[in-house]
Design a protein around this motif. Structure first.
Motif, PDB file in Angstrom:
ATOM      1  N   ASN A  12       6.719   3.342  -0.816  1.00  0.00           N
ATOM      2  CA  ASN A  12       7.715   4.162  -2.565  1.00  0.00           C
ATOM      3  C   ASN A  12       7.606   3.927  -2.805  1.00  0.00           C
ATOM      4  O   ASN A  12       5.933   5.133  -3.039  1.00  0.00           O
ATOM      5  CB  ASN A  12       7.127   1.774  -3.066  1.00  0.00           C
ATOM      6  CG  ASN A  12       8.846   2.522  -4.634  1.00  0.00           C
ATOM      7  OD1 ASN A  12       8.833   3.291  -4.420  1.00  0.00           O
ATOM      8  ND2 ASN A  12       8.799   1.084  -5.295  1.00  0.00           N
ATOM      9  N   ARG A  13       8.144   6.206  -2.929  1.00  0.00           N
ATOM     10  CA  ARG A  13       7.986   7.238  -3.785  1.00  0.00           C
ATOM     11  C   ARG A  13       9.184   7.282  -4.238  1.00  0.00           C
ATOM     12  O   ARG A  13      10.148   7.401  -4.410  1.00  0.00           O
ATOM     13  CB  ARG A  13       7.385   8.125  -2.556  1.00  0.00           C
ATOM     14  CG  ARG A  13       5.987   8.487  -1.734  1.00  0.00           C
ATOM     15  CD  ARG A  13       4.892   7.985  -2.198  1.00  0.00           C
ATOM     16  NE  ARG A  13       4.139   7.814  -1.359  1.00  0.00           N
ATOM     17  CZ  ARG A  13       3.320   7.077  -0.747  1.00  0.00           C
ATOM     18  NH1 ARG A  13       3.878   5.557  -1.228  1.00  0.00           N
ATOM     19  NH2 ARG A  13       2.519   6.869  -0.541  1.00  0.00           N
ATOM     20  N   THR A  14       8.625   8.247  -5.711  1.00  0.00           N
ATOM     21  CA  THR A  14       9.778   8.708  -6.793  1.00  0.00           C
ATOM     22  C   THR A  14       8.670   9.904  -7.063  1.00  0.00           C
ATOM     23  O   THR A  14       7.672  10.153  -7.514  1.00  0.00           O
ATOM     24  CB  THR A  14       9.120   7.651  -7.958  1.00  0.00           C
ATOM     25  OG1 THR A  14      10.101   6.644  -7.694  1.00  0.00           O
ATOM     26  CG2 THR A  14      10.743   8.891  -8.546  1.00  0.00           C
ATOM     27  N   GLY A  15       9.711  10.667  -6.459  1.00  0.00           N
ATOM     28  CA  GLY A  15      10.071  11.840  -6.560  1.00  0.00           C
ATOM     29  C   GLY A  15      10.405  13.447  -6.167  1.00  0.00           C
ATOM     30  O   GLY A  15      11.986  13.210  -6.159  1.00  0.00           O
ATOM     31  N   ILE A  24       9.029  14.244  -0.087  1.00  0.00           N
ATOM     32  CA  ILE A  24       8.798  13.647  -1.251  1.00  0.00           C
ATOM     33  C   ILE A  24       7.326  14.199  -2.092  1.00  0.00           C
ATOM     34  O   ILE A  24       7.019  14.073  -2.034  1.00  0.00           O
ATOM     35  CB  ILE A  24       8.379  12.186  -1.504  1.00  0.00           C
ATOM     36  CG1 ILE A  24      10.050  12.057  -0.486  1.00  0.00           C
ATOM     37  CG2 ILE A  24       9.192  12.039  -2.787  1.00  0.00           C
ATOM     38  CD1 ILE A  24      10.373  10.580  -0.855  1.00  0.00           C
ATOM     39  N   TYR A  26       5.587  14.175  -5.648  1.00  0.00           N
ATOM     40  CA  TYR A  26       5.461  13.325  -6.322  1.00  0.00           C
ATOM     41  C   TYR A  26       4.120  13.788  -6.934  1.00  0.00           C
ATOM     42  O   TYR A  26       3.235  14.111  -6.341  1.00  0.00           O
ATOM     43  CB  TYR A  26       5.818  11.535  -6.197  1.00  0.00           C
ATOM     44  CG  TYR A  26       3.878  11.993  -5.111  1.00  0.00           C
ATOM     45  CD1 TYR A  26       3.452  11.001  -5.864  1.00  0.00           C
ATOM     46  CD2 TYR A  26       4.065  12.195  -3.847  1.00  0.00           C
ATOM     47  CE1 TYR A  26       2.158  10.559  -4.829  1.00  0.00           C
ATOM     48  CE2 TYR A  26       3.289  11.598  -3.212  1.00  0.00           C
ATOM     49  CZ  TYR A  26       2.397  10.746  -3.620  1.00  0.00           C
ATOM     50  OH  TYR A  26       1.448  10.361  -2.488  1.00  0.00           O
ATOM     51  N   CYS A  53      18.468   4.067  -1.550  1.00  0.00           N
ATOM     52  CA  CYS A  53      17.485   4.948  -2.226  1.00  0.00           C
ATOM     53  C   CYS A  53      18.109   4.914  -3.172  1.00  0.00           C
ATOM     54  O   CYS A  53      19.595   4.305  -3.546  1.00  0.00           O
ATOM     55  CB  CYS A  53      17.382   6.460  -1.337  1.00  0.00           C
ATOM     56  SG  CYS A  53      17.031   6.794   0.192  1.00  0.00           S
ATOM     57  N   SER A  54      17.666   5.803  -4.189  1.00  0.00           N
ATOM     58  CA  SER A  54      18.343   5.822  -6.508  1.00  0.00           C
ATOM     59  C   SER A  54      18.280   7.287  -6.493  1.00  0.00           C
ATOM     60  O   SER A  54      17.162   7.431  -6.313  1.00  0.00           O
ATOM     61  CB  SER A  54      18.460   4.530  -6.830  1.00  0.00           C
ATOM     62  OG  SER A  54      16.621   3.927  -7.305  1.00  0.00           O
ATOM     63  N   THR A  55      19.354   7.668  -7.833  1.00  0.00           N
ATOM     64  CA  THR A  55      18.778   8.191  -8.038  1.00  0.00           C
ATOM     65  C   THR A  55      18.957   8.335  -9.646  1.00  0.00           C
ATOM     66  O   THR A  55      20.150   7.714  -9.810  1.00  0.00           O
ATOM     67  CB  THR A  55      19.023   9.882  -7.679  1.00  0.00           C
ATOM     68  OG1 THR A  55      18.572  11.456  -8.402  1.00  0.00           O
ATOM     69  CG2 THR A  55      20.691   9.903  -7.326  1.00  0.00           C
ATOM     70  N   GLU A  56      19.196   9.290 -10.718  1.00  0.00           N
ATOM     71  CA  GLU A  56      19.464   8.956 -11.945  1.00  0.00           C
ATOM     72  C   GLU A  56      20.548  10.058 -12.067  1.00  0.00           C
ATOM     73  O   GLU A  56      19.621  11.959 -11.771  1.00  0.00           O
ATOM     74  CB  GLU A  56      18.388   9.105 -13.267  1.00  0.00           C
ATOM     75  CG  GLU A  56      17.918   7.754 -13.528  1.00  0.00           C
ATOM     76  CD  GLU A  56      16.880   7.657 -14.269  1.00  0.00           C
ATOM     77  OE1 GLU A  56      16.968   8.745 -15.001  1.00  0.00           O
ATOM     78  OE2 GLU A  56      16.107   6.501 -13.516  1.00  0.00           O
TER      79      GLU A  56
END
Length: 65
Positions: A12-15, A24, A26, A53-56
């Motif tokens: 799991n990575r958020t970046g 990615i 991060y 996958c998700s994004t804002e």
């Protein structure tokens, strides 16, 4: 017939996603890092996977507000 045991592997990575490089970018408490998404997906080639996958994105605004 008894169910076979299975091991699971996840990441799991958020970046910031770079499609061309499949990386990615991060940041964590140790600094900024590059996660090689393609290399990780290559390890899963031929296996059944679940991908999410998700994004804002900025919310829509009403003119004048």
């Amino acid at each position: 017939m008894p169910k076979k045991n299975h091991d699971s592997q996840s990441f799991n990575r958020t970046g910031l996603f770079d499609y061309e490089k499949m990386t990615i970018l991060y940041e964590d408490k140790n600094g900024t890092h590059t996660f090689d998404l393609k290399a990780e997906l290559d390890k899963l080639d031929g296996l059944e996977i679940s991908l999410s996958c998700s994004t804002e994105v900025p919310a829509a605004t009403v003119d004048g507000e």
